[in-house]
Design a protein around this motif. Sequence first.
Motif, short mmCIF file in Angstrom:
data_model
loop_
_atom_site.label_atom_id
_atom_site.label_comp_id
_atom_site.label_asym_id
_atom_site.label_seq_id
_atom_site.Cartn_x
_atom_site.Cartn_y
_atom_site.Cartn_z
N LEU A 137 7.90 9.18 10.44
CA LEU A 137 7.79 7.88 11.10
C LEU A 137 8.14 7.97 12.58
O LEU A 137 7.50 7.31 13.41
CB LEU A 137 8.70 6.87 10.40
CG LEU A 137 8.26 6.46 8.98
CD1 LEU A 137 9.33 5.60 8.31
CD2 LEU A 137 6.93 5.71 9.02
N ASP A 138 9.13 8.79 12.94
CA ASP A 138 9.47 8.97 14.34
C ASP A 138 8.31 9.59 15.11
O ASP A 138 8.10 9.28 16.29
CB ASP A 138 10.70 9.87 14.48
CG ASP A 138 11.99 9.17 14.04
OD1 ASP A 138 11.99 7.92 13.96
OD2 ASP A 138 12.98 9.87 13.79
N ALA A 201 11.87 -1.04 9.44
CA ALA A 201 12.96 -1.30 8.49
C ALA A 201 13.09 -0.13 7.51
O ALA A 201 14.20 0.25 7.13
CB ALA A 201 12.70 -2.60 7.75
N MET A 202 11.97 0.44 7.10
CA MET A 202 12.01 1.61 6.22
C MET A 202 12.67 2.79 6.93
O MET A 202 13.48 3.51 6.34
CB MET A 202 10.60 1.98 5.79
CG MET A 202 9.96 1.00 4.83
SD MET A 202 8.28 1.52 4.39
CE MET A 202 7.89 0.33 3.09
N ARG A 203 12.31 2.96 8.20
CA ARG A 203 12.91 4.08 8.95
C ARG A 203 14.42 3.93 9.03
O ARG A 203 15.17 4.92 8.94
CB ARG A 203 12.30 4.13 10.36
CG ARG A 203 12.99 5.10 11.33
CD ARG A 203 12.93 6.53 10.81
NE ARG A 203 13.64 7.44 11.69
CZ ARG A 203 14.92 7.76 11.58
NH1 ARG A 203 15.68 7.18 10.62
NH2 ARG A 203 15.47 8.63 12.39
N ALA A 204 14.91 2.72 9.18
CA ALA A 204 16.36 2.50 9.29
C ALA A 204 17.10 2.89 8.02
O ALA A 204 18.29 3.23 8.07
CB ALA A 204 16.63 1.04 9.63
N LEU A 205 16.41 2.88 6.88
CA LEU A 205 17.04 3.26 5.61
C LEU A 205 17.02 4.77 5.38
O LEU A 205 17.71 5.25 4.48
CB LEU A 205 16.32 2.57 4.45
CG LEU A 205 16.46 1.05 4.37
CD1 LEU A 205 15.63 0.51 3.21
CD2 LEU A 205 17.92 0.64 4.21
N THR A 222 7.55 -1.20 -1.35
CA THR A 222 9.02 -1.25 -1.34
C THR A 222 9.57 0.14 -1.08
O THR A 222 9.05 1.13 -1.60
CB THR A 222 9.57 -1.74 -2.69
OG1 THR A 222 9.00 -3.01 -3.01
CG2 THR A 222 11.08 -1.86 -2.65
N LEU A 223 10.60 0.21 -0.26
CA LEU A 223 11.34 1.46 -0.07
C LEU A 223 12.80 1.19 -0.41
O LEU A 223 13.41 0.26 0.12
CB LEU A 223 11.23 1.96 1.38
CG LEU A 223 11.91 3.31 1.61
CD1 LEU A 223 10.96 4.44 1.19
CD2 LEU A 223 12.32 3.49 3.06
N GLU A 224 13.36 2.01 -1.32
CA GLU A 224 14.75 1.87 -1.74
C GLU A 224 15.52 3.12 -1.37
O GLU A 224 15.05 4.25 -1.59
CB GLU A 224 14.83 1.65 -3.26
CG GLU A 224 14.16 0.36 -3.71
CD GLU A 224 14.19 0.22 -5.22
OE1 GLU A 224 14.44 1.24 -5.89
OE2 GLU A 224 13.98 -0.90 -5.71
N ASP A 227 21.73 1.48 -2.03
CA ASP A 227 21.75 0.04 -2.30
C ASP A 227 20.85 -0.75 -1.34
O ASP A 227 20.74 -1.97 -1.47
CB ASP A 227 23.19 -0.50 -2.17
CG ASP A 227 24.11 0.10 -3.23
OD1 ASP A 227 23.60 0.46 -4.31
OD2 ASP A 227 25.32 0.23 -2.95
N GLY A 228 20.23 -0.07 -0.40
CA GLY A 228 19.38 -0.76 0.58
C GLY A 228 17.93 -0.82 0.14
O GLY A 228 17.45 0.03 -0.62
N GLN A 229 17.24 -1.83 0.60
CA GLN A 229 15.84 -1.99 0.25
C GLN A 229 15.09 -2.66 1.40
O GLN A 229 15.60 -3.56 2.05
CB GLN A 229 15.69 -2.85 -1.00
CG GLN A 229 14.26 -3.02 -1.48
CD GLN A 229 14.14 -3.97 -2.65
OE1 GLN A 229 13.93 -5.17 -2.47
NE2 GLN A 229 14.29 -3.45 -3.86
N ALA A 230 13.88 -2.18 1.64
CA ALA A 230 12.96 -2.81 2.58
C ALA A 230 11.65 -3.04 1.84
O ALA A 230 11.10 -2.11 1.23
CB ALA A 230 12.72 -1.92 3.81
N ALA A 231 11.17 -4.26 1.84
CA ALA A 231 9.99 -4.59 1.05
C ALA A 231 9.15 -5.63 1.79
O ALA A 231 9.65 -6.42 2.59
CB ALA A 231 10.39 -5.12 -0.33
N GLY A 232 7.86 -5.63 1.49
CA GLY A 232 6.97 -6.61 2.09
C GLY A 232 5.54 -6.37 1.69
O GLY A 232 5.23 -5.44 0.92
N ARG A 233 4.65 -7.18 2.20
CA ARG A 233 3.24 -7.07 1.90
C ARG A 233 2.55 -6.13 2.88
O ARG A 233 2.87 -6.10 4.06
CB ARG A 233 2.56 -8.45 1.96
CG ARG A 233 3.13 -9.44 0.96
CD ARG A 233 2.46 -10.79 1.11
NE ARG A 233 1.09 -10.76 0.61
CZ ARG A 233 0.74 -11.02 -0.64
NH1 ARG A 233 1.68 -11.31 -1.53
NH2 ARG A 233 -0.51 -11.00 -1.02
#
Length: 355
Positions: A137-138, A201-205, A222-224, A227-233
Amino acid sequence: MRSIGEMARDSGLGVSALRFYDRAGVLVPAWVDPVSGYRWYEPEQLEEARLLARLRRAGMPLADIRLVLASWSGADTDLLRKLLEAHLRRLEQGLSEARGEFSALRALLDQRENVMTSLRTATLRLTVAAPELAAALDTVRFAASTDPELPMLGGVLFDIEGESLRVVATDRYRMAVARAGVTGHDESRVQVIVPTPLADAMRALCHGEGSVRLGLDGDHVTLEAGDGQAAGRCLDHDFPDYRRLLPRAGDRRALVDVADFRQALETGPVRRDETGTHDLSVLRVTDDGTVALCADGDDHPDRVAVNRGFLLDALAAGGRDRLVLELTAPTAPIAIRRPDDENGFSLLMPVRLED
């Protein structure tokens, strides 16, 4: 008399364009300094330069531009009108033919819709190493588009096939591709466009040395991580077929030290593009395999112009102390590769030089 810089500012033609039209014999300066080679124009030439700029924006061929300028300065207004009307008819005919071709293309796109939709409606669960996904991603983030008129480019493509996840971003002027390994997926190909804020947001996890879990259910991703999760359409668009743009190895390659090359770019010679809004660096690979920055007046046939800001962004995203620059031709993209990883690279579109 007007200097070439003043003429460029007041006419709407760039300095490089004025030099080109001088060599072509279309708009020749009134006087050229025999020592410096600097061009000077009579005040009455400004009207011709502005006319030339209009004809150029209208796409008139150079041969017709010569005739129009000759007629403009003379008394042959009939010929002038005939030339303008003939060019307008060519434009209208070209537009009619283009409409026909686009109608055919729309029919072809309609036929492909079912195939492309199937790539975006899968359900899967897979695992990715957090450092690999973070690095991928970077590598591509800087190339994502912010143009609201191109929503299909306003995200990062996740292209999953077999045990490989390729992430891709492009804004048309640059493209970046990187790869991460995945587990838990079969050989079928799945593609989704993750909106840029969600990709961030996924990169931050993706921190630490563990793994993250990537899930896709139709148009929902969704990326888990712990305990963190980033999700969306996902974006409901089709991404361009980037595989057709993947470069072959360039004819001229140079290994550059990133820190030294950045300093050379930031302090070296630059040119302005025709809009006057972007700095350009003009590069060429010398016979000894090093990259040279071409100063104004260096007309080496292998030189390639590129947006300097884009090149600096690509160097930063490369994530290495050394990178390989590949140049093929003045009209071909510049490739920036990692010497130890052929799966991560950037492409920068060249900028045409007219002088």
